[in-house]
Motif scaffolding. Structure first.
Motif, short mmCIF file in Angstrom:
data_model
loop_
_atom_site.label_atom_id
_atom_site.label_comp_id
_atom_site.label_asym_id
_atom_site.label_seq_id
_atom_site.Cartn_x
_atom_site.Cartn_y
_atom_site.Cartn_z
N ILE A 152 0.84 -1.20 0.00
CA ILE A 152 0.00 0.00 0.00
C ILE A 152 0.87 1.24 0.00
N SER A 210 -4.57 -1.98 -7.06
CA SER A 210 -5.33 -3.14 -6.60
C SER A 210 -6.55 -2.65 -5.82
N SER A 211 -7.49 -3.55 -5.58
CA SER A 211 -8.75 -3.15 -4.95
C SER A 211 -8.58 -2.80 -3.48
N GLU A 212 -7.51 -3.28 -2.83
CA GLU A 212 -7.31 -3.00 -1.42
C GLU A 212 -6.71 -1.62 -1.16
N SER A 261 -7.27 3.25 3.41
CA SER A 261 -6.20 2.30 3.72
C SER A 261 -4.82 2.95 3.63
#
Length: 115
Positions: free
Chosen positions: A30, A58-60, A65
């Protein structure tokens, strides 16, 4: 005049080193998506406001986040920065999401809708 040049040099150095720390030294996918757009030091160099954006590959990866990971790793990032820069006192880091790209996209969309 000279003080502004010194402060600009410090801001540039912090920006460069933070970018390298986040992309190369942190073992967090991240944080590797984070891009530092600007660093602003206060006049006393006690606080550095770090403006960032991110690339969601990415989706995360989303704004929440990224902000959470920056907060969790704040001390580690600052310690790595202290090892890299030759400053009497390393400023505290305040991470702020940079909304300028979002604003530019909104303006572009409005202009397209007008045509």
């Amino acid at each position: 005049m000279a003080n502004q040049k010194v402060q600009a040099r410090k801001e540039s150095l912090i920006l460069r080193e933070l970018t390298l720390i986040l992309n190369r030294e942190m073992d967090n996918e991240i944080l590797k998506a984070v891009s530092i757009s600007e660093v602003r030091l206060t006049n006393d160099s006690e606080l550095a406001k770090v403006y960032y954006t991110f690339l969601a590959f990415s989706s995360e990866i989303n704004q929440e986040s990224v902000a959470e990971q920056l907060e969790l790793n704040h001390k580690k990032i600052r310690m790595n920065l202290a090892r890299k820069v030759q400053m009497r006192a390393v400023p505290d880091l305040q991470f702020i999401y940079d909304t300028s790209l979002d604003n530019a996209n909104k303006i572009e969309k409005i202009l397209k809708d007008l045509k």
